[in-house]
Design a protein around this motif. Structure first.
Motif, PDB file in Angstrom:
ATOM      1  N   LYS A  59       0.838  -1.207   0.000  1.00 24.04           N
ATOM      2  CA  LYS A  59       0.000   0.000   0.000  1.00 24.04           C
ATOM      3  C   LYS A  59       0.871   1.255   0.000  1.00 24.04           C
ATOM      4  O   LYS A  59       0.588   2.213  -0.739  1.00 24.04           O
ATOM      5  N   ALA A  60       1.946   1.239   0.808  1.00 22.60           N
ATOM      6  CA  ALA A  60       2.862   2.395   0.833  1.00 22.60           C
ATOM      7  C   ALA A  60       3.496   2.589  -0.543  1.00 22.60           C
ATOM      8  O   ALA A  60       3.636   3.724  -1.026  1.00 22.60           O
ATOM      9  N   TYR A  61       3.870   1.488  -1.205  1.00 24.26           N
ATOM     10  CA  TYR A  61       4.459   1.564  -2.543  1.00 24.26           C
ATOM     11  C   TYR A  61       3.455   2.140  -3.547  1.00 24.26           C
ATOM     12  O   TYR A  61       3.797   3.005  -4.365  1.00 24.26           O
ATOM     13  N   GLU A  62       2.194   1.679  -3.469  1.00 24.84           N
ATOM     14  CA  GLU A  62       1.170   2.183  -4.394  1.00 24.84           C
ATOM     15  C   GLU A  62       0.875   3.658  -4.155  1.00 24.84           C
ATOM     16  O   GLU A  62       0.639   4.418  -5.101  1.00 24.84           O
ATOM     17  N   GLU A  63       0.897   4.069  -2.890  1.00 25.97           N
ATOM     18  CA  GLU A  63       0.707   5.496  -2.589  1.00 25.97           C
ATOM     19  C   GLU A  63       1.852   6.326  -3.170  1.00 25.97           C
ATOM     20  O   GLU A  63       1.642   7.425  -3.701  1.00 25.97           O
ATOM     21  N   GLN A  64       3.055   5.803  -3.068  1.00 22.24           N
ATOM     22  CA  GLN A  64       4.217   6.494  -3.624  1.00 22.24           C
ATOM     23  C   GLN A  64       4.096   6.607  -5.146  1.00 22.24           C
ATOM     24  O   GLN A  64       4.381   7.663  -5.728  1.00 22.24           O
ATOM     25  N   LEU A  65       3.649   5.534  -5.787  1.00 19.60           N
ATOM     26  CA  LEU A  65       3.454   5.570  -7.242  1.00 19.60           C
ATOM     27  C   LEU A  65       2.378   6.583  -7.622  1.00 19.60           C
ATOM     28  O   LEU A  65       2.523   7.317  -8.616  1.00 19.60           O
ATOM     29  N   ALA A  66       1.294   6.623  -6.859  1.00 20.48           N
ATOM     30  CA  ALA A  66       0.213   7.569  -7.148  1.00 20.48           C
ATOM     31  C   ALA A  66       0.725   9.005  -7.025  1.00 20.48           C
ATOM     32  O   ALA A  66       0.371   9.879  -7.831  1.00 20.48           O
ATOM     33  N   GLU A  67       1.569   9.240  -6.047  1.00 20.62           N
ATOM     34  CA  GLU A  67       2.141  10.586  -5.873  1.00 20.62           C
ATOM     35  C   GLU A  67       3.049  10.936  -7.046  1.00 20.62           C
ATOM     36  O   GLU A  67       3.031  12.071  -7.552  1.00 20.62           O
ATOM     37  N   ILE A  68       3.814   9.973  -7.527  1.00 17.88           N
ATOM     38  CA  ILE A  68       4.704  10.217  -8.679  1.00 17.88           C
ATOM     39  C   ILE A  68       3.875  10.470  -9.934  1.00 17.88           C
ATOM     40  O   ILE A  68       4.215  11.323 -10.760  1.00 17.88           O
ATOM     41  N   ARG A  69       2.754   9.730 -10.106  1.00 13.12           N
ATOM     42  CA  ARG A  69       1.897   9.964 -11.271  1.00 13.12           C
ATOM     43  C   ARG A  69       1.300  11.376 -11.219  1.00 13.12           C
ATOM     44  O   ARG A  69       1.127  12.014 -12.255  1.00 13.12           O
ATOM     45  N   ALA A  70       0.965  11.829 -10.016  1.00 14.62           N
ATOM     46  CA  ALA A  70       0.400  13.178  -9.877  1.00 14.62           C
ATOM     47  C   ALA A  70       1.466  14.243 -10.160  1.00 14.62           C
ATOM     48  O   ALA A  70       1.184  15.256 -10.803  1.00 14.62           O
ATOM     49  N   ASN A  71       2.673  14.048  -9.694  1.00 14.10           N
ATOM     50  CA  ASN A  71       3.792  14.990  -9.925  1.00 14.10           C
ATOM     51  C   ASN A  71       4.967  14.202 -10.485  1.00 14.10           C
ATOM     52  O   ASN A  71       5.849  13.784  -9.725  1.00 14.10           O
ATOM     53  N   PRO A  72       5.011  13.983 -11.797  1.00 13.09           N
ATOM     54  CA  PRO A  72       6.062  13.119 -12.347  1.00 13.09           C
ATOM     55  C   PRO A  72       7.453  13.751 -12.380  1.00 13.09           C
ATOM     56  O   PRO A  72       8.438  13.047 -12.557  1.00 13.09           O
ATOM     57  N   THR A  73       7.544  15.089 -12.232  1.00 15.88           N
ATOM     58  CA  THR A  73       8.868  15.736 -12.313  1.00 15.88           C
ATOM     59  C   THR A  73       9.091  16.609 -11.087  1.00 15.88           C
ATOM     60  O   THR A  73       8.152  17.016 -10.402  1.00 15.88           O
ATOM     61  N   VAL A  74      10.372  16.890 -10.861  1.00 16.38           N
ATOM     62  CA  VAL A  74      10.757  17.834  -9.801  1.00 16.38           C
ATOM     63  C   VAL A  74      11.679  18.891 -10.419  1.00 16.38           C
ATOM     64  O   VAL A  74      12.359  18.637 -11.419  1.00 16.38           O
ATOM     65  N   LYS A  75      11.662  20.047  -9.814  1.00 16.60           N
ATOM     66  CA  LYS A  75      12.557  21.126 -10.281  1.00 16.60           C
ATOM     67  C   LYS A  75      13.965  20.818  -9.808  1.00 16.60           C
ATOM     68  O   LYS A  75      14.179  20.487  -8.653  1.00 16.60           O
ATOM     69  N   ALA A  76      14.885  20.916 -10.717  1.00 16.61           N
ATOM     70  CA  ALA A  76      16.293  20.686 -10.372  1.00 16.61           C
ATOM     71  C   ALA A  76      17.128  21.845 -10.909  1.00 16.61           C
ATOM     72  O   ALA A  76      16.722  22.544 -11.839  1.00 16.61           O
ATOM     73  N   ILE A  77      18.268  22.074 -10.303  1.00 12.49           N
ATOM     74  CA  ILE A  77      19.169  23.164 -10.729  1.00 12.49           C
ATOM     75  C   ILE A  77      20.426  22.524 -11.288  1.00 12.49           C
ATOM     76  O   ILE A  77      21.060  21.693 -10.644  1.00 12.49           O
ATOM     77  N   GLY A  78      20.726  22.933 -12.499  1.00 13.59           N
ATOM     78  CA  GLY A  78      21.938  22.452 -13.145  1.00 13.59           C
ATOM     79  C   GLY A  78      22.938  23.596 -13.314  1.00 13.59           C
ATOM     80  O   GLY A  78      22.592  24.762 -13.184  1.00 13.59           O
ATOM     81  N   THR A  79      24.172  23.288 -13.593  1.00 18.83           N
ATOM     82  CA  THR A  79      25.221  24.318 -13.804  1.00 18.83           C
ATOM     83  C   THR A  79      25.907  24.060 -15.134  1.00 18.83           C
ATOM     84  O   THR A  79      25.950  22.925 -15.609  1.00 18.83           O
ATOM     85  N   TYR A  80      26.372  25.146 -15.695  1.00 21.60           N
ATOM     86  CA  TYR A  80      27.202  25.030 -16.909  1.00 21.60           C
ATOM     87  C   TYR A  80      28.242  26.147 -16.853  1.00 21.60           C
ATOM     88  O   TYR A  80      28.071  27.145 -16.169  1.00 21.60           O
ATOM     89  N   THR A  81      29.323  25.964 -17.560  1.00 18.68           N
ATOM     90  CA  THR A  81      30.372  26.989 -17.615  1.00 18.68           C
ATOM     91  C   THR A  81      30.289  27.727 -18.940  1.00 18.68           C
ATOM     92  O   THR A  81      30.118  27.107 -19.993  1.00 18.68           O
ATOM     93  N   GLU A  82      30.405  28.982 -18.803  1.00 17.19           N
ATOM     94  CA  GLU A  82      30.326  29.851 -20.001  1.00 17.19           C
ATOM     95  C   GLU A  82      31.675  30.558 -20.152  1.00 17.19           C
ATOM     96  O   GLU A  82      32.195  31.124 -19.202  1.00 17.19           O
ATOM     97  N   ARG A  83      32.205  30.540 -21.358  1.00 21.88           N
ATOM     98  CA  ARG A  83      33.497  31.208 -21.636  1.00 21.88           C
ATOM     99  C   ARG A  83      33.237  32.425 -22.499  1.00 21.88           C
ATOM    100  O   ARG A  83      32.689  32.303 -23.584  1.00 21.88           O
ATOM    101  N   LYS A  84      33.611  33.553 -21.963  1.00 22.39           N
ATOM    102  CA  LYS A  84      33.384  34.797 -22.694  1.00 22.39           C
ATOM    103  C   LYS A  84      34.714  35.510 -22.934  1.00 22.39           C
ATOM    104  O   LYS A  84      35.569  35.502 -22.052  1.00 22.39           O
TER     105      LYS A  84
END
Length: 198
Positions: free
Chosen positions: A83-108
């Motif tokens: 049941k805990a696993y199914e609840e976790q899956l239901a939560e992932i289906r409701a919010n399939p993505t999370v905001k993440a912060i990435g970095t890159y280097t820029e040469r100017k």
């Protein structure tokens, strides 16, 4: 008015009835012996049944008190984890993505007074949607314990004893019939003798 019996008739009657009484007592004694043997055989049968049933009853008691309750507890724990696993899956289906912060280097390029003065690198950040990882559930449901099997026990048969009783009864009937026919033959002979002498 009842006629009084002579002493000779009384002795004859007693002799006849005493023979039948003896036969009846002997028959009752023989039937009682057969009944005693049947009771002994039935007591032995019951003891054998109790001996054959003892391992089953012990295994069944363990099944009822230990094995099955342990299985039920394991099943309840498995269901709660599922049941805990199914609840976790239901939560992932409701919010399939999370905001993440990435970095890159820029040469100017860097310009100075006399033109190109080199390059500078800067680390920049950006935000993106990252899919949430799917949890895995590989656990199998617990297997139910096998219930012990009741042994096959044949029913007690009293047929041999019934057959012996029937043989005894037939013997009594035959003996009574023979005595009755012998008495009738004696009376018939006596009657013929009396008639021939007349």
């Amino acid at each position: 008015m009842a006629t009084a019996l002579s002493p000779q008739q009384r002795r004859m009657l007693q002799r006849r009835t005493s023979g039948i009484d003896q036969l009846a007592k002997q028959f009752q004694k023989q039937v009682a012996a057969v009944t005693g043997e049947q009771e002994q055989a039935f007591a032995k049968y019951q003891a054998d049944v109790a001996e054959q049933m003892a391992p089953f009853e012990s295994a069944f008691a363990q099944y009822q008190t230990k094995d099955f309750p342990a299985y039920e507890a394991a099943t309840e724990a498995y269901k709660s984890r599922l049941k805990a696993y199914e609840e976790q899956l239901a939560e992932i289906r409701a919010n399939p993505t999370v905001k993440a912060i990435g970095t890159y280097t820029e040469r100017k390029p860097r310009f100075g007074l006399f033109g190109l003065a080199g390059y500078e690198t800067k680390t920049r950040t950006y935000e993106y949607d990252e899919p949430r990882p799917l949890p895995s559930f590989t656990e199998a449901a617990p297997a139910a314990p096998a219930a012990p099997t009741r042994p096959e026990i044949a029913a007690f048969s009293d047929e041999p004893f019934q057959a012996r009783r029937a043989v005894l009864e037939q013997g009594l009937q035959r003996e009574l019939g023979e005595r009755r026919s012998a008495r009738l033959a004696a009376v018939s002979r006596r009657g013929r003798t009396m008639l021939s002498g007349a």
